[in-house]
Write a protein that holds these residues in place. Sequence first.
Motif, short mmCIF file in Angstrom:
data_model
loop_
_atom_site.label_atom_id
_atom_site.label_comp_id
_atom_site.label_asym_id
_atom_site.label_seq_id
_atom_site.Cartn_x
_atom_site.Cartn_y
_atom_site.Cartn_z
N HIS A 123 0.84 -1.20 0.00
CA HIS A 123 0.00 0.00 0.00
C HIS A 123 0.87 1.25 0.00
O HIS A 123 0.60 2.21 -0.73
CB HIS A 123 -0.93 -0.01 1.21
CG HIS A 123 -1.71 1.25 1.37
ND1 HIS A 123 -2.75 1.59 0.55
CD2 HIS A 123 -1.58 2.28 2.24
CE1 HIS A 123 -3.24 2.76 0.90
NE2 HIS A 123 -2.54 3.20 1.93
N GLN A 124 1.92 1.26 0.80
CA GLN A 124 2.80 2.42 0.86
C GLN A 124 3.50 2.65 -0.48
O GLN A 124 3.62 3.79 -0.94
CB GLN A 124 3.84 2.25 1.96
CG GLN A 124 4.75 3.45 2.10
CD GLN A 124 5.76 3.29 3.22
OE1 GLN A 124 5.79 2.27 3.88
NE2 GLN A 124 6.58 4.29 3.43
N LYS A 126 2.43 1.83 -3.47
CA LYS A 126 1.44 2.34 -4.43
C LYS A 126 1.10 3.80 -4.14
O LYS A 126 0.91 4.60 -5.05
CB LYS A 126 0.17 1.48 -4.41
CG LYS A 126 0.35 0.15 -5.06
CD LYS A 126 0.73 0.34 -6.51
CE LYS A 126 0.92 -0.96 -7.22
NZ LYS A 126 1.35 -0.78 -8.61
N GLU A 127 1.01 4.16 -2.86
CA GLU A 127 0.72 5.55 -2.49
C GLU A 127 1.85 6.47 -2.93
O GLU A 127 1.62 7.57 -3.43
CB GLU A 127 0.50 5.65 -0.99
CG GLU A 127 0.19 7.04 -0.49
CD GLU A 127 -1.17 7.55 -0.94
OE1 GLU A 127 -1.35 8.78 -1.00
OE2 GLU A 127 -2.05 6.72 -1.24
N GLN A 128 3.09 6.03 -2.78
CA GLN A 128 4.23 6.84 -3.22
C GLN A 128 4.25 6.98 -4.73
O GLN A 128 4.58 8.05 -5.25
CB GLN A 128 5.53 6.24 -2.71
CG GLN A 128 5.72 6.43 -1.22
CD GLN A 128 6.94 5.70 -0.68
OE1 GLN A 128 7.50 4.83 -1.34
NE2 GLN A 128 7.33 6.04 0.53
N ASP A 129 3.90 5.92 -5.46
CA ASP A 129 3.81 6.02 -6.92
C ASP A 129 2.75 7.03 -7.32
O ASP A 129 2.94 7.82 -8.25
CB ASP A 129 3.49 4.66 -7.54
CG ASP A 129 4.66 3.70 -7.49
OD1 ASP A 129 5.81 4.17 -7.28
OD2 ASP A 129 4.43 2.49 -7.67
N PHE A 130 1.62 7.02 -6.62
CA PHE A 130 0.55 7.97 -6.91
C PHE A 130 1.01 9.40 -6.65
O PHE A 130 0.79 10.30 -7.46
CB PHE A 130 -0.68 7.64 -6.06
CG PHE A 130 -1.79 8.63 -6.21
CD1 PHE A 130 -2.54 8.69 -7.37
CD2 PHE A 130 -2.09 9.52 -5.19
CE1 PHE A 130 -3.56 9.61 -7.52
CE2 PHE A 130 -3.10 10.44 -5.32
CZ PHE A 130 -3.85 10.48 -6.49
N GLN A 131 1.66 9.64 -5.50
CA GLN A 131 2.15 10.98 -5.19
C GLN A 131 3.20 11.44 -6.19
O GLN A 131 3.23 12.61 -6.57
CB GLN A 131 2.72 11.02 -3.77
CG GLN A 131 1.66 10.93 -2.71
CD GLN A 131 2.25 10.92 -1.31
OE1 GLN A 131 3.46 10.90 -1.12
NE2 GLN A 131 1.39 10.95 -0.31
#
Length: 167
Positions: A123-124, A126-131
């Motif tokens: 999850h972390q 994927k969140e960093q990729d999104f940011q």
Amino acid sequence: MGLITGVMGFLFGDGRNVITDTAEVFRENAEGGAARAANAKSESLQQFAAEFAHARRGLFDRFVDGLNRLPRPMLALGTIWMFIAAMRWPDEFIRGMEGLALVPEPLWWLMGAIVSFYFGARHQAKEQDFQRAVASTIAAVQASKAPESVPVFSDNPALDDWQARNG
């Protein structure tokens, strides 16, 4: 009249305002604070976008990413398969569940920790990729827009006049 002029000149003369200058010692200028906050946020986003602008994913990275996508579907399909096995082969299913009942509790805790850390890390990431994608999009938009081409949508004619005068 001279006394009043002298006091007013002291308070508001020379292009400064003693009352405002004194008040700003105790309370931040809201307009200046907002401008500093907006500037800091903009610089932070530009730095973040510049840091990850050159990141290219190679064949190995894409392969590992593909492997990382397997556990969730396998867990879901495995759970569905357990229901099918319970209906089709009840004797084998009972023996399997008896075997699971013999697993010691610390091992279950370890399994829960491994699964939790795996999905938390996923999850972390994927969140960093999104940011990273958001930051690069913002940087691209900021780099491509010119100040004179930014449309102003306002229902306030006084604000429109002020923006026209001050750019």
